[in-house]
Design an enzyme around this catalytic site. Structure first.
Site, PDB file in Angstrom:
ATOM      1  N   SER A   1       0.817  -1.205   0.000  1.00  0.00           N
ATOM      2  CA  SER A   1       0.000   0.000   0.000  1.00  0.00           C
ATOM      3  C   SER A   1       0.859   1.266   0.000  1.00  0.00           C
ATOM      4  O   SER A   1       1.660   1.483  -0.898  1.00  0.00           O
ATOM      5  CB  SER A   1      -0.954  -0.037   1.193  1.00  0.00           C
TER       6      SER A   1
ATOM      7  N   ASP B   1      -2.625   6.187  -3.497  1.00  0.00           N
ATOM      8  CA  ASP B   1      -1.446   5.602  -2.861  1.00  0.00           C
ATOM      9  C   ASP B   1      -0.962   4.434  -3.717  1.00  0.00           C
ATOM     10  O   ASP B   1      -1.465   4.206  -4.816  1.00  0.00           O
ATOM     11  CB  ASP B   1      -1.731   5.185  -1.419  1.00  0.00           C
TER      12      ASP B   1
ATOM     13  N   ASP C   1      -1.231   1.217  -3.878  1.00  0.00           N
ATOM     14  CA  ASP C   1      -2.132   0.191  -4.421  1.00  0.00           C
ATOM     15  C   ASP C   1      -3.505   0.752  -4.739  1.00  0.00           C
ATOM     16  O   ASP C   1      -4.429   0.001  -5.057  1.00  0.00           O
ATOM     17  CB  ASP C   1      -2.243  -1.001  -3.476  1.00  0.00           C
TER      18      ASP C   1
ATOM     19  N   ASP D   1      -5.962   2.081  -2.994  1.00  0.00           N
ATOM     20  CA  ASP D   1      -7.171   1.830  -2.207  1.00  0.00           C
ATOM     21  C   ASP D   1      -7.585   3.058  -1.407  1.00  0.00           C
ATOM     22  O   ASP D   1      -8.543   3.016  -0.643  1.00  0.00           O
ATOM     23  CB  ASP D   1      -7.014   0.610  -1.290  1.00  0.00           C
TER      24      ASP D   1
END
Length: 448
Positions: A104, A241, A243, A245
């Site tokens: 992440s 960010d 990833d 999410d």
């Protein structure tokens, strides 16, 4: 033995705590546990595997695929794709298991493994515990045609982007936005989806090299986004960010629009469309009091949970709510996604802008944020924070003085011997003064 799974999968320094051997063993164990639960009964099991742009994702992907295929699971490689994209394709392709390799917003040297159950939802804690317990156990290995096949799914980005565009009903024509892709998993899907919805997109930090993910960019570093919005005269900017999410934003003047404000914009948008379940939004106790006050003024209910997206998701599931999230920009729109989705968030904020003709600044202005001060008091016995009478009396006294003009929140850290003191008040000086006094009481009463 310490737990391997954390609150968001398995995460650690790639090739340090998170090795290829660990990734392979986890994948084999996951296949065995799901098989024993009957998840693979009556058909040949299928898993999808995606990753972000970290260079370590390549060897970890190879290890995960080796583990799954050696356990008799067919694997579709999705390539570089956001976490919510992997969740979506787990469901749309009818896969029995989804695997996302990402840490992440963490720095590049870290990586992580997240398993998703059928439908793209997070595995139950009990299943994660079972996976840990069965790692390294002897097993009968399949041979011949019983081993898994591995193939590439080349249209993953296109399918995910098309899904995102399908969720909005108003074109974004006429809007110019800057999208900071954080050199991460959304560098292709993000611009494609927003352009597909009609917006003019200026993509920055969309040239990943395996090493530069989250490096001075994305939702944890908004300065480049602010500069780009002002330079190009854009209507707004959105930062993802690693990833994708989560999503934060800036308005046309470069002012930060945080997760609370984004949730306010989406709450009122969905409410006006009759799509906000029970006219209620789910947030954590860290949401600014200004957000709660704004929602009350607009007749939108607020359900608050402990800090962590897992608690937001649980409250949404139990209560049947359709919108929830965190101040950090992790926004969950359960009508369209099973997890937070930064691109989806940006699309729906932009749809509200296009439908109303209002700027993001005007829409976000519904929330007047109170100054918020957070003090981390370290090296204290956090276990006694909820039961110390002197500390409780000090908190009660400060809360009485603030009345409904602000609030106090003391929260033990989940990972360190530390107590977090959060204070909101009408002025920064008052918030700092209250936080300082309470921090002194915490130190005096809870010192180790």
């Amino acid at each position: 033995m310490a737990r391997i799974f954390g609150t968001d999968g398995v995460r650690g320094l790639a090739n340090g705590q998170l090795t290829a051997e660990l990734a392979l063993d986890l994948s084999v164990s996951a296949a065995h546990v799901l098989a024993d639960l009957g998840e693979f009964s009556g058909h040949r099991p299928l898993a999808v595997v995606g990753r972000d742009t970290r260079i370590s994702g390549q060897f970890l992907e190879a290890a995960v695929v080796s583990g799954l295929a050696s356990a008799g699971v067919d694997v579709l490689l999705l390539g570089v794709l956001p976490t919510p994209g992997v969740a979506f394709l787990t469901g749309s392709l009818g896969a029995d298991l989804g695997v996302m390799l990402s840490a992440s917003h963490n720095p590049m040297p870290d990586n992580g493994i997240k398993f998703l159950a059928r439908g793209g939802v997070k595995l139950d804690d009990a299943i994660e515990v079972a996976i840990e317990k069965r790692m390294g156990e002897p097993w009968q290995r399949p041979t011949g045609g019983a081993v898994g096949r591995v193939s590439v799914h080349p249209t993953a980005v296109d399918e995910y982007a098309a899904h995102l565009v399908s969720t909005i009903g108003h074109p974004l024509d006429g809007l110019t936005i800057v999208l900071d892709c954080a050199e991460g998993a959304a560098h292709a899907a993000g611009p494609q989806a927003l352009r597909g919805a009609g917006a003019e997109v200026i993509a920055i930090h969309a040239d990943p090299d395996g090493l530069n993910i989250n490096d001075g960019c994305g939702s944890t570093h908004l300065e480049p986004l602010r500069a780009a919005v002002l330079q190009h005269g854009a209507d707004a900017g959105f930062a993802l960010d690693g990833d994708s999410d989560r999503c934060l934003a800036v308005d046309h003047e470069g002012n930060v629009v945080d997760g609370d404000q984004i949730l306010a914009v989406l709450s009122l948008s969905l409410r006006d469309q009759g799509r906000l379940a029970k006219d209620t939004v789910v947030v954590t106790v860290m949401s600014n009091l200004g957000f709660v006050q704004a929602m009350k003024a607009h007749q939108v209910g607020v359900r608050q949970t402990k800090v962590g997206d897992r608690y937001v998701l649980e409250a949404m599931r139990v209560g049947g709510y359709t919108l929830g999230g965190e101040q950090s920009g992790h926004v969950i729109m359960s009508e369209y996604a099973t997890t937070g989705d930064g691109i989806l968030t940006a699309l729906h904020v932009m749809q509200r802008m296009a439908a109303t003709g209002k700027s993001l600044q005007a829409l976000a202005g519904v929330v007047v944020r109170l100054p918020q001060v957070l003090v981390n008091v370290r090296d204290v016995d956090k276990a006694r924070a909820d039961e110390d009478a002197v500390l409780a009396a000090a908190v009660a006294e400060e809360e009485a003085a603030l009345d409904d003009r602000g609030r106090v929140l003391l929260r033990p850290s989940g990972t360190e011997e530390m107590v977090r003191v959060m204070v909101e008040a009408p002025t920064l000086d008052e918030a700092e003064a209250v936080a300082g006094r309470l921090a002194d009481v915490v130190k005096a009463q809870l010192s180790l």
